[in-house]
Design a protein around this motif. Sequence first.
Motif, PDB file in Angstrom:
ATOM      1  N   GLU A 143       0.656  -1.283   0.139  1.00  0.00           N
ATOM      2  CA  GLU A 143       0.014  -0.057  -0.042  1.00  0.00           C
ATOM      3  C   GLU A 143       0.865   1.339  -0.009  1.00  0.00           C
ATOM      4  O   GLU A 143       0.509   2.369  -0.716  1.00  0.00           O
ATOM      5  CB  GLU A 143      -1.116  -0.066   1.178  1.00  0.00           C
ATOM      6  N   ALA A 144       1.849   1.478   0.627  1.00  0.00           N
ATOM      7  CA  ALA A 144       2.756   2.316   0.879  1.00  0.00           C
ATOM      8  C   ALA A 144       3.483   2.730  -0.627  1.00  0.00           C
ATOM      9  O   ALA A 144       3.502   3.653  -0.944  1.00  0.00           O
ATOM     10  CB  ALA A 144       3.942   2.190   1.855  1.00  0.00           C
ATOM     11  N   LYS A 145       3.814   1.531  -1.255  1.00  0.00           N
ATOM     12  CA  LYS A 145       4.630   1.677  -2.513  1.00  0.00           C
ATOM     13  C   LYS A 145       3.540   2.130  -3.578  1.00  0.00           C
ATOM     14  O   LYS A 145       3.709   3.063  -4.539  1.00  0.00           O
ATOM     15  CB  LYS A 145       5.151   0.178  -3.050  1.00  0.00           C
ATOM     16  N   LEU A 146       2.192   1.766  -3.475  1.00  0.00           N
ATOM     17  CA  LEU A 146       1.205   2.196  -4.374  1.00  0.00           C
ATOM     18  C   LEU A 146       0.944   3.644  -4.129  1.00  0.00           C
ATOM     19  O   LEU A 146       0.788   4.504  -5.081  1.00  0.00           O
ATOM     20  CB  LEU A 146       0.050   1.455  -4.111  1.00  0.00           C
ATOM     21  N   LEU A 147       1.050   3.833  -2.928  1.00  0.00           N
ATOM     22  CA  LEU A 147       0.807   5.475  -2.444  1.00  0.00           C
ATOM     23  C   LEU A 147       2.004   6.575  -3.089  1.00  0.00           C
ATOM     24  O   LEU A 147       1.533   7.411  -3.643  1.00  0.00           O
ATOM     25  CB  LEU A 147       0.629   5.764  -1.038  1.00  0.00           C
ATOM     26  N   LYS A 148       3.015   5.980  -2.800  1.00  0.00           N
ATOM     27  CA  LYS A 148       4.231   6.797  -3.556  1.00  0.00           C
ATOM     28  C   LYS A 148       4.230   7.036  -4.869  1.00  0.00           C
ATOM     29  O   LYS A 148       4.398   7.810  -5.638  1.00  0.00           O
ATOM     30  CB  LYS A 148       5.381   5.955  -2.864  1.00  0.00           C
ATOM     31  N   ALA A 149       3.832   5.770  -5.554  1.00  0.00           N
ATOM     32  CA  ALA A 149       3.715   5.740  -7.201  1.00  0.00           C
ATOM     33  C   ALA A 149       2.744   6.632  -7.483  1.00  0.00           C
ATOM     34  O   ALA A 149       2.848   7.434  -8.449  1.00  0.00           O
ATOM     35  CB  ALA A 149       3.615   4.319  -7.605  1.00  0.00           C
ATOM     36  N   THR A 150       1.533   6.687  -6.726  1.00  0.00           N
ATOM     37  CA  THR A 150       0.513   7.659  -7.161  1.00  0.00           C
ATOM     38  C   THR A 150       0.969   8.890  -7.099  1.00  0.00           C
ATOM     39  O   THR A 150       0.584   9.792  -7.667  1.00  0.00           O
ATOM     40  CB  THR A 150      -0.963   7.344  -6.144  1.00  0.00           C
ATOM     41  N   LYS A 151       1.612   9.482  -5.808  1.00  0.00           N
ATOM     42  CA  LYS A 151       2.252  10.738  -5.871  1.00  0.00           C
ATOM     43  C   LYS A 151       2.815  11.189  -6.790  1.00  0.00           C
ATOM     44  O   LYS A 151       2.891  12.253  -7.384  1.00  0.00           O
ATOM     45  CB  LYS A 151       2.626  10.901  -4.276  1.00  0.00           C
ATOM     46  N   TYR A 152       3.945  10.535  -7.381  1.00  0.00           N
ATOM     47  CA  TYR A 152       4.969  10.706  -8.542  1.00  0.00           C
ATOM     48  C   TYR A 152       4.320  10.663  -9.552  1.00  0.00           C
ATOM     49  O   TYR A 152       4.500  11.608 -10.287  1.00  0.00           O
ATOM     50  CB  TYR A 152       5.938   9.672  -8.270  1.00  0.00           C
ATOM     51  N   SER A 153       3.261   9.916  -9.884  1.00  0.00           N
ATOM     52  CA  SER A 153       2.430   9.847 -11.141  1.00  0.00           C
ATOM     53  C   SER A 153       1.533  11.126 -11.339  1.00  0.00           C
ATOM     54  O   SER A 153       1.628  11.722 -12.252  1.00  0.00           O
ATOM     55  CB  SER A 153       1.481   8.812 -11.262  1.00  0.00           C
ATOM     56  N   LEU A 154       1.062  11.688 -10.127  1.00  0.00           N
ATOM     57  CA  LEU A 154       0.178  12.971 -10.107  1.00  0.00           C
ATOM     58  C   LEU A 154       1.238  14.184 -10.444  1.00  0.00           C
ATOM     59  O   LEU A 154       0.793  15.137 -11.157  1.00  0.00           O
ATOM     60  CB  LEU A 154      -0.775  13.119  -8.850  1.00  0.00           C
ATOM     61  N   ILE A 155       2.548  14.016  -9.739  1.00  0.00           N
ATOM     62  CA  ILE A 155       3.349  15.388 -10.054  1.00  0.00           C
ATOM     63  C   ILE A 155       3.644  15.189 -11.780  1.00  0.00           C
ATOM     64  O   ILE A 155       3.749  16.190 -12.313  1.00  0.00           O
ATOM     65  CB  ILE A 155       4.525  14.968  -9.305  1.00  0.00           C
ATOM     66  N   VAL A 156       4.003  14.107 -12.025  1.00  0.00           N
ATOM     67  CA  VAL A 156       4.233  13.999 -13.816  1.00  0.00           C
ATOM     68  C   VAL A 156       3.087  14.495 -14.386  1.00  0.00           C
ATOM     69  O   VAL A 156       3.243  15.189 -15.314  1.00  0.00           O
ATOM     70  CB  VAL A 156       4.803  12.640 -13.943  1.00  0.00           C
TER      71      VAL A 156
END
Length: 85
Positions: free
Chosen positions: A56-69
Amino acid sequence: MTTAEIVMGIILLICCLFIIILCLSQDSKAQNGMTSAITGASSDSFYGKNEGRTKEAKLLKATKYSLIVFFVLTLALNIVPLFFN
């Protein structure tokens, strides 16, 4: 439309699909507020201490970075035509 606009548009669409998949694959938070007070949920458990390494933490981090991109690409896609016309 220039080639740069087309390429950035395609990348933006791929980023959108990736964000949708990431958001749908995340679990919802079941315990918050009074529920955790009643059930005694605490971050002192093994799971709470190693929370940054879970799926879940990895998915959250990936979501944050994807939203920044996504945000940067959206801005770039709207700014590029102003300079190349």
